[in-house]
Design an enzyme around this catalytic site. Structure first.
Site, mmCIF file in Angstrom:
data_model
loop_
_atom_site.group_PDB
_atom_site.id
_atom_site.type_symbol
_atom_site.label_atom_id
_atom_site.label_comp_id
_atom_site.label_asym_id
_atom_site.label_seq_id
_atom_site.Cartn_x
_atom_site.Cartn_y
_atom_site.Cartn_z
ATOM 1 N N ASP A 28 0.237 34.827 44.953
ATOM 2 C CA ASP A 28 0.283 33.758 43.961
ATOM 3 C C ASP A 28 1.739 33.557 43.543
ATOM 4 O O ASP A 28 2.544 34.499 43.590
ATOM 5 C CB ASP A 28 -0.581 34.117 42.741
ATOM 6 C CG ASP A 28 -0.617 32.981 41.726
ATOM 7 O OD1 ASP A 28 -1.263 31.954 42.018
ATOM 8 O OD2 ASP A 28 0.014 33.099 40.663
ATOM 9 N N GLU A 30 4.368 31.582 40.579
ATOM 10 C CA GLU A 30 4.591 30.782 39.377
ATOM 11 C C GLU A 30 5.846 29.962 39.628
ATOM 12 O O GLU A 30 6.803 30.435 40.267
ATOM 13 C CB GLU A 30 4.767 31.660 38.135
ATOM 14 C CG GLU A 30 3.574 32.564 37.824
ATOM 15 C CD GLU A 30 2.280 31.804 37.628
ATOM 16 O OE1 GLU A 30 2.341 30.643 37.171
ATOM 17 O OE2 GLU A 30 1.215 32.360 37.939
ATOM 18 N N HIS A 168 -2.155 33.623 34.495
ATOM 19 C CA HIS A 168 -1.019 32.789 34.898
ATOM 20 C C HIS A 168 0.259 33.585 35.099
ATOM 21 O O HIS A 168 1.361 33.043 34.985
ATOM 22 C CB HIS A 168 -0.775 31.658 33.891
ATOM 23 C CG HIS A 168 -1.881 30.651 33.856
ATOM 24 N ND1 HIS A 168 -2.150 29.807 34.892
ATOM 25 C CD2 HIS A 168 -2.807 30.397 32.889
ATOM 26 C CE1 HIS A 168 -3.185 29.038 34.582
ATOM 27 N NE2 HIS A 168 -3.618 29.381 33.383
ATOM 28 N N ASP A 173 -2.769 37.274 38.791
ATOM 29 C CA ASP A 173 -3.584 36.256 39.453
ATOM 30 C C ASP A 173 -3.875 36.644 40.900
ATOM 31 O O ASP A 173 -4.971 36.378 41.417
ATOM 32 C CB ASP A 173 -2.874 34.899 39.406
ATOM 33 C CG ASP A 173 -2.927 34.270 38.022
ATOM 34 O OD1 ASP A 173 -3.395 34.953 37.090
ATOM 35 O OD2 ASP A 173 -2.506 33.108 37.868
#
Length: 569
Positions: A28, A30, A168, A173
Site C-alpha cells: 500500500d 500513501e 490510512h 493497510d
C-alpha cells in the site's frame, strides 16, 4: 500410465502455479494526492507465501513538496514527519528489490501500481511488468452485494475479521489487505481455484460457455505462430498472431477479452487451428497472407492486399496523373486512402505542370478549347495546341525524376508556394499546402524505401533472438521467402545455407514493389530496420536514391509540430 490429458488428467505443464507456492507482496502507498503530479509519501509492504509472512517493508518518503492539509487529516502524515525521511530515488531501488519476482497485490491495485510504475519511469528504473492482483476486483467476484455492499478496505476488514484495522497508514493497510486477501483465497479455494492462472481467469466475470471453450487452446504449443478460429462450417472467422500461441488463445476465453465483436466470434468458434513460425516476423507475414486468402469476417484489416492507391502517368502523348490500384513501374505510392492520393495529385499538378484535365489529347492537331484551368494559369492548354509534346515533356520528367529519387525540385516549388501564402497572411491556404506537402513527402519517402528493398533479388538478414541465438529471414523482391532460427550453440551459417536453398521462389512482377503487397514489404523493412539486425548476404547492394525524400524528414518533423500546435490552440 495415463496419457496427459486422458480421462481429464492434466499434463504437468498445464497444472499452473499453485497458489500455496506463490510469493505475494501485498503493498500500500500513501501519496500527496491522486493526480499525475503527486508523489509517494509512504511505502508499506508485506511478503507472504503459503499463508506465512516472510518479511515486511515500511518507510516514510520525503516527497520534496508540502503535503496538502486534507491529506494530513486523512493519513496523519505531516510535513515534519517526512522532513528527515529518504527521498524517493533512494527508497525506490530497495522497494523494487523487495518485490522482485513476486506477484503484487493491492487494494484498488491500479492506483498504487500506477504510482510505482511512473516513479520507475521518472527515476530511470525498468518496470518489470509483474503479475498484479486487485483485492477489490477479487472481493467483487467472490462476495455478493448483499454480503458486501461496500468493498472499501475498512468494510472488508471488518466483514472478514482482519486482525489489523486499516488506518490510512501504508503498513497497517497492507497488513489488513493481507488478511482480506487470505480470506478471499480460502473462498475461491473451496470452488476449485488452486493456481495463479485459475485465479486470473476466475476474477473477471466469464460466461460458462467461454470457460468450456478453453479446451480449444489445450493442444496449442507455447511458440510463436498464427492461429485461426474456425466456425461450424469450417470457415475461418478470425486470424491472429502470437509470440506464445497457447497463452494468447487462452485469453479469448477469459474476461480480459472485452471487445464485443471478438466475444461474438468466440461464441461461434468450434476449433482453433495454428501454424507454428520460427519467429515474430514470419508470424506477422503469415497472418497477412492468411487474412488476404480467407478474408475472415471478424478481421478488420488487410483483407485486400491491393487496397492501397497509387499515382501513375497515363500512356499517351500528353500524360496525366491517374489514380490506380495496381501500379506500373514508376508509380508513386502506396497511399493509404483515396483522399490522400487525390491531395498529392493536386499538389504534384501544381508543382510540375502536369495537366489536371482528363481529356485524351492527340500528339498532332490538337484543336480543343481551353478550359477554366487554363484561364487560371493552372494548365498550359495542350488541348488547344498551345503546348507541344516537347514543351510538355519537362513536366513528365519532373514527376518521373521525383519518384525515382533523382530530383527534388517539385517539393521545393511547393514549399516556396507555402511560404508565399504564409507571408501574405493567407494562413488557411498555407495550412492546406503544408498538409498536402506532408502527405506527398511522407508517401514518397515510404514508397522509395519499400521500392529499394523490393528491387533486391535476395537479401538474407539475421537478428539476435535474445538468448545467444539468431533469427534469420530470407527476403526475395521484398517478400519473406524463408525464415528460421539457429539456437544457442548451433552454427549459424549451415542454417543460412539450408534456408536459402529451401526458400520460396519469387518471380518479380510489375510496379515499384515488383508485385509484392505493400504491407508485407513494410513488415519486412520494419524488421530489418530494428537495431541489431545484421546483413548476412545480399545479391546486390541494397541502396536508396541519392535525392530521396528522406532528406525532407526534418521538414516533416517541423510540419507535424506546427500542426500539433494549431490543434492544441
Amino acid at each position: 500410465m495415463t496419457k496427459p490429458g486422458a480421462g481429464g488428467q492434466l499434463a504437468f505443464d498445464e497444472l499452473g502455479t499453485p497458489l500455496r507456492a506463490t510469493t505475494f507482496v501485498v503493498f500500500d502507498l500513501e501519496t500527496t494526492g491522486v493526480s499525475d503530479e503527486d508523489t509517494i509519501t509512504e511505502f508499506g509492504a508485506v511478503k507472504v507465501c503459503g499463508g506465512e509472512v516472510l518479511g515486511e517493508f515500511a518507510t516514510l518518503v520525503d516527497p520534496g513538496r508540502g503535503i496538502p492539509p486534507e491529506v494530513v487529516a486523512l493519513t496523519g502524515i505531516t510535513n515534519a514527519m517526512v522532513y528527515a525521511a529518504p527521498r524517493l530515488d533512494s527508497v525506490l531501488p530497495a522497494f523494487m528489490e523487495f518485490v522482485s519476482g513476486a506477484v503484487l497485490v493491492a487494494h484498488n491495485a491500479g492506483f498504487d501500481v500506477n504510482f510505482v510504475r511512473k516513479a520507475c519511469e521518472r527515476h530511470g528504473y525498468r518496470w518489470p511488468k509483474p503479475t498484479v492482483l486487485c483485492t477489490v476486483q477479487l472481493a467483487r467476484r467472490v462476495l455478493t452485494r448483499e454480503e458486501a455492499p461496500s468493498c472499501r478496505l475498512s468494510a472488508l476488514a471488518e466483514l472478514l475479521h482482519a486482525s489489523t484495522k486499516p488506518n490510512h497508514r501504508a503498513l497497517s493497510d497492507a497488513r489488513a489487505t493481507v488478511d482480506v486477501f487470505h480470506s478471499l483465497l480460502e473462498r475461491v479455494g473451496s470452488i476449485g481455484v488452486q493456481t495463479l492462472e485459475e485465479l486470473h481467469d476466475y476474477i473477471p466475470d466469464v460466461t460458462p460457455e467461454q470457460r468450456r471453450k478453453r479446451s480449444m487452446a489445450a493442444h496449442l504449443p507455447s511458440t510463436p505462430g498464427v492461429y485461426l478460429f474456425r466456425g461450424p462450417g469450417e470457415e475461418v472467422l478470425y486470424v491472429g498472431t502470437a509470440v506464445d500461441l497457447r497463452r494468447r488463445v487462452r485469453q479469448y476465453f477469459t474476461a480480459s477479452e472485452t471487445r464485443r465483436r471478438l466475444r461474438e466470434m468466440v461464441a461461434l468458434a468450434v476449433r482453433v487451428d495454428h501454424v507454428e513460425c520460427a519467429h515474430a516476423l514470419e508470424a506477422q507475414v503469415r497472418e497477412l497472407r492468411l487474412i488476404s486468402a480467407h478474408k475472415p469476417a471478424y478481421n478488420r484489416r488487410s483483407k485486400n492486399p491491393k487496397q492501397s492507391w497509387w499515382l501513375t502517368l497515363t500512356d499517351e502523348a500528353f500524360p496525366r496523373l491517374s489514380l490506380v490500384r495496381t501500379p506500373r513501374d514508376g508509380a508513386l505510392g502506396p497511399f493509404r486512402s483515396r483522399g490522400m492520393a487525390e491531395d498529392a495529385m493536386v499538389a504534384l499538378q501544381d508543382a510540375t505542370g502536369l495537366r489536371p484535365c482528363t481529356v485524351r489529347i492527340p500528339a498532332q492537331r490538337a484543336s480543343g478549347r481551353p478550359c477554366a484551368l487554363a484561364e487560371l494559369g493552372r494548365c498550359a492548354a495542350p488541348c488547344a495546341g498551345r503546348q507541344t509534346v516537347e514543351e510538355y515533356s519537362p513536366s513528365v520528367s519532373s514527376f518521373v525524376g521525383l519518384v525515382a529519387g533523382r530530383l527534388l525540385d517539385p517539393l521545393r516549388v511547393l514549399e516556396e508556394r507555402l511560404h508565399a501564402h504564409s507571408a501574405a497572411e493567407r494562413f488557411e491556404q498555407a495550412g492546406f499546402d503544408r498538409d498536402r506537402l506532408s502527405v506527398l513527402v511522407r508517401t514518397l519517402d515510404r514508397g522509395q524505401r519499400l521500392a529499394a528493398l523490393a528491387s533486391v533479388a535476395e537479401l538474407i538478414a539475421a537478428r539476435p533472438d535474445g538468448n545467444h541465438g539468431w533469427e534469420f529471414a530470407v527476403v526475395r523482391y521484398g517478400r519473406l521467402a524463408s525464415a528460421g532460427v539457429a539456437r544457442r550453440g548451433v552454427a549459424p551459417m549451415p542454417v543460412v545455407d539450408m534456408l536459402a536453398a529451401s526458400a520460396e521462389t519469387v518471380l518479380p512482377g510489375e510496379g515499384p514493389l515488383r508485385g509484392a503487397p505493400a504491407e508485407e514489404v513494410a513488415l519486412v523493412l520494419r524488421w530489418l530496420d530494428r537495431p541489431g539486425t545484421r546483413m548476412v548476404r545480399c545479391s546486390r547492394p541494397w541502396t536508396e536514391p541519392a535525392r530521396a525524400a528522406a532528406s525532407w524528414r526534418g521538414w516533416l518533423t517541423r510540419a507535424d509540430a506546427a500542426r500539433s500546435t494549431e490543434v492544441g490552440v
